[in-house]
Scaffold this motif. Structure first.
Motif, PDB file in Angstrom:
ATOM      1  N   LEU A 128      50.236  46.071  50.778  1.00 57.59           N
ATOM      2  CA  LEU A 128      51.109  45.366  51.705  1.00 57.59           C
ATOM      3  C   LEU A 128      51.747  44.197  50.951  1.00 57.59           C
ATOM      4  N   HIS A 129      53.069  44.141  50.951  1.00 58.86           N
ATOM      5  CA  HIS A 129      53.743  43.066  50.220  1.00 58.86           C
ATOM      6  C   HIS A 129      53.758  41.796  51.059  1.00 58.86           C
ATOM      7  N   ILE A 130      53.315  40.721  50.435  1.00 60.64           N
ATOM      8  CA  ILE A 130      53.370  39.400  51.061  1.00 60.64           C
ATOM      9  C   ILE A 130      54.085  38.469  50.093  1.00 60.64           C
ATOM     10  N   GLU A 131      55.163  37.915  50.537  1.00 60.95           N
ATOM     11  CA  GLU A 131      55.973  37.040  49.683  1.00 60.95           C
ATOM     12  C   GLU A 131      55.240  35.722  49.450  1.00 60.95           C
ATOM     13  N   PRO A 132      55.033  35.344  48.197  1.00 59.77           N
ATOM     14  CA  PRO A 132      54.365  34.063  47.936  1.00 59.77           C
ATOM     15  C   PRO A 132      55.249  32.890  48.357  1.00 59.77           C
ATOM     16  N   THR A 133      54.608  31.814  48.718  1.00 59.87           N
ATOM     17  CA  THR A 133      55.348  30.604  49.059  1.00 59.87           C
ATOM     18  C   THR A 133      55.902  29.984  47.779  1.00 59.87           C
ATOM     19  N   PRO A 134      56.904  29.134  47.878  1.00 62.47           N
ATOM     20  CA  PRO A 134      57.462  28.508  46.676  1.00 62.47           C
ATOM     21  C   PRO A 134      56.376  27.819  45.859  1.00 62.47           C
ATOM     22  N   GLY A 135      56.318  28.136  44.569  1.00 58.27           N
ATOM     23  CA  GLY A 135      55.322  27.558  43.682  1.00 58.27           C
ATOM     24  C   GLY A 135      54.004  28.311  43.666  1.00 58.27           C
ATOM     25  N   GLU A 136      53.826  29.294  44.544  1.00 62.68           N
ATOM     26  CA  GLU A 136      52.576  30.062  44.596  1.00 62.68           C
ATOM     27  C   GLU A 136      52.707  31.304  43.722  1.00 62.68           C
ATOM     28  N   SER A 137      51.667  31.610  42.992  1.00 57.75           N
ATOM     29  CA  SER A 137      51.666  32.817  42.163  1.00 57.75           C
ATOM     30  C   SER A 137      51.157  34.000  42.977  1.00 57.75           C
ATOM     31  N   SER A 138      51.396  35.192  42.455  1.00 59.93           N
ATOM     32  CA  SER A 138      50.903  36.401  43.103  1.00 59.93           C
ATOM     33  C   SER A 138      50.407  37.360  42.026  1.00 59.93           C
ATOM     34  N   MET A 139      49.927  38.506  42.439  1.00 59.50           N
ATOM     35  CA  MET A 139      49.416  39.477  41.469  1.00 59.50           C
ATOM     36  C   MET A 139      50.522  40.011  40.567  1.00 59.50           C
ATOM     37  N   ALA A 140      51.768  39.896  41.006  1.00 61.89           N
ATOM     38  CA  ALA A 140      52.887  40.332  40.172  1.00 61.89           C
ATOM     39  C   ALA A 140      53.001  39.492  38.900  1.00 61.89           C
ATOM     40  N   ASP A 141      52.428  38.299  38.905  1.00 67.71           N
ATOM     41  CA  ASP A 141      52.506  37.414  37.741  1.00 67.71           C
ATOM     42  C   ASP A 141      51.405  37.681  36.718  1.00 67.71           C
ATOM     43  N   LEU A 142      50.489  38.582  37.034  1.00 68.01           N
ATOM     44  CA  LEU A 142      49.374  38.865  36.128  1.00 68.01           C
ATOM     45  C   LEU A 142      49.824  39.763  34.978  1.00 68.01           C
ATOM     46  N   PRO A 143      49.133  39.697  33.823  1.00 66.91           N
ATOM     47  CA  PRO A 143      49.387  40.690  32.765  1.00 66.91           C
ATOM     48  C   PRO A 143      49.128  42.094  33.315  1.00 66.91           C
ATOM     49  N   ALA A 144      49.819  43.073  32.779  1.00 62.37           N
ATOM     50  CA  ALA A 144      49.772  44.429  33.327  1.00 62.37           C
ATOM     51  C   ALA A 144      48.351  44.982  33.405  1.00 62.37           C
ATOM     52  N   ALA A 145      47.564  44.804  32.352  1.00 61.74           N
ATOM     53  CA  ALA A 145      46.208  45.355  32.334  1.00 61.74           C
ATOM     54  C   ALA A 145      45.327  44.691  33.387  1.00 61.74           C
ATOM     55  N   GLU A 146      45.458  43.367  33.530  1.00 57.88           N
ATOM     56  CA  GLU A 146      44.653  42.656  34.514  1.00 57.88           C
ATOM     57  C   GLU A 146      45.079  43.010  35.929  1.00 57.88           C
ATOM     58  N   ARG A 147      46.359  43.172  36.117  1.00 55.33           N
ATOM     59  CA  ARG A 147      46.835  43.559  37.447  1.00 55.33           C
ATOM     60  C   ARG A 147      46.294  44.942  37.835  1.00 55.33           C
ATOM     61  N   THR A 148      46.319  45.878  36.886  1.00 56.00           N
ATOM     62  CA  THR A 148      45.777  47.216  37.155  1.00 56.00           C
ATOM     63  C   THR A 148      44.296  47.152  37.482  1.00 56.00           C
ATOM     64  N   ARG A 149      43.559  46.313  36.754  1.00 55.78           N
ATOM     65  CA  ARG A 149      42.114  46.174  37.005  1.00 55.78           C
ATOM     66  C   ARG A 149      41.863  45.642  38.417  1.00 55.78           C
ATOM     67  N   GLN A 150      42.620  44.646  38.808  1.00 52.09           N
ATOM     68  CA  GLN A 150      42.433  44.072  40.133  1.00 52.09           C
ATOM     69  C   GLN A 150      42.862  45.042  41.237  1.00 52.09           C
ATOM     70  N   GLU A 151      43.936  45.770  40.997  1.00 49.00           N
ATOM     71  CA  GLU A 151      44.381  46.740  42.000  1.00 49.00           C
ATOM     72  C   GLU A 151      43.356  47.862  42.175  1.00 49.00           C
ATOM     73  N   ASN A 152      42.766  48.302  41.076  1.00 47.88           N
ATOM     74  CA  ASN A 152      41.723  49.330  41.166  1.00 47.88           C
ATOM     75  C   ASN A 152      40.534  48.829  41.986  1.00 47.88           C
ATOM     76  N   PHE A 153      40.171  47.575  41.775  1.00 46.77           N
ATOM     77  CA  PHE A 153      39.073  47.005  42.563  1.00 46.77           C
ATOM     78  C   PHE A 153      39.464  46.919  44.031  1.00 46.77           C
ATOM     79  N   GLN A 154      40.683  46.510  44.301  1.00 45.33           N
ATOM     80  CA  GLN A 154      41.135  46.440  45.685  1.00 45.33           C
ATOM     81  C   GLN A 154      41.063  47.810  46.368  1.00 45.33           C
ATOM     82  N   ASP A 155      41.465  48.858  45.654  1.00 48.16           N
ATOM     83  CA  ASP A 155      41.409  50.201  46.228  1.00 48.16           C
ATOM     84  C   ASP A 155      39.972  50.586  46.580  1.00 48.16           C
ATOM     85  N   GLN A 156      39.034  50.252  45.694  1.00 48.53           N
ATOM     86  CA  GLN A 156      37.629  50.522  45.990  1.00 48.53           C
ATOM     87  C   GLN A 156      37.179  49.724  47.211  1.00 48.53           C
TER      88      GLN A 156
END
Length: 273
Positions: free
Chosen positions: A97-125
């Motif tokens: 589910l896409h949630i737009e970050p507030t101004p100045g807030e980071s999101s998972m889109a800002d993570l390095p690709a490998a770390e983002r994939t790792r976190q997304e895999n955990f979220q799926d589990q």
């Protein structure tokens, strides 16, 4: 006068005999062999006749069964033939589910690709485990693309934000205290871990959040389900139900994974805060 059954048997025998005669007639003539060679030739021809006869008998029997299913044959009813459907292709992975970050807030889109994939895999589990353990009243659980610990449950058009956090911390979580309308409960998890659950009034006390928290290894664990304030609907899960989730081996396996390879920054106390 013969019966219909006798007539059918006679026709079957005739079919078998004619097929055997035609098949063996097509075999090459036996050479004038002496002794064992001639005997082997006869045995070969006999085996062919027997095999063909068995095949024709099976076909004739199938025809007799089919005929018995025709109208007026006295059958008890049609025979249903079930053909297995081909396996369906694998379902695509669930989309966050896409949630737009507030101004100045980071999101998972800002993570390095490998770390983002790792976190997304955990979220799926986590989505799979939470969906199976939380009561049906929470509806459908989804992950979001804002933070690894942020999810959402939706039921009957109402969205309930959900936090599942396994955060490194040097400090123990505070035990539940029944103040300001908060109602507490506790239970002992496998391994002797003490977990605290509570109902927390929010929105000027009109609705309630529910939460369970405990310490696991070097991390503070928290599972919170928030209300849908727009409709004045409290969290659809009770503290007792959250304690049951926390006791489940599948949930503790998730916690163990996140504790071994943290995905959240360490929680640090703020002096004077």
């Amino acid at each position: 006068m013969g019966t219909n059954e006798d007539t059918a048997d006679a026709r079957t025998a005739l079919l078998v005999r004619e097929a055997m005669d035609r098949a063996t007639a097509e075999l090459p003539a036996l050479m004038d062999l002496a002794g064992p060679a001639r005997a082997e030739g006869r045995r070969r021809k006999a085996r062919v006749r027997v095999a063909i006869g068995a095949g024709v008998l099976a076909v004739a029997t199938l025809g007799a069964v089919t005929a018995s299913l025709l109208p007026g044959s006295g059958s008890q009813g049609p025979v249903e033939v079930v053909v297995a459907a081909p396996p369906s292709p694998s379902a695509p992975p669930p989309q966050p589910l896409h949630i737009e970050p507030t101004p100045g807030e980071s999101s998972m889109a800002d993570l390095p690709a490998a770390e983002r994939t790792r976190q997304e895999n955990f979220q799926d589990q986590a989505v799979g485990v939470l969906q199976s353990l939380l009561p049906p009243t929470v509806g459908t659980v989804q992950r979001t693309d804002l933070k690894v610990n942020f999810y959402r449950a939706t039921k009957d058009g109402k969205a309930f934000p959900l936090i599942f956090s396994v955060r490194p911390s040097s400090e123990q979580p505070q035990p539940c205290q029944e103040v300001r309308g908060r109602v507490c409960a506790k239970a002992t998890l496998p391994g002797g871990i003490e977990a605290h659950a509570s109902t927390i009034p929010t929105g000027n006390g009109a609705v309630n959040e529910t939460e369970v928290s405990f310490r696991y290894g070097t991390c503070n664990v928290r599972l919170s389900v928030f209300p849908h304030e727009a409709s004045n609907t409290s969290s659809p899960v009770s503290p007792a139900q959250l304690l049951e989730v926390a006791k489940a081996p599948a949930f503790l396996d998730l916690v163990r994974t996140a504790q071994a390879q943290p995905m959240e920054e360490e929680q640090r106390s703020i002096p004077g805060g």
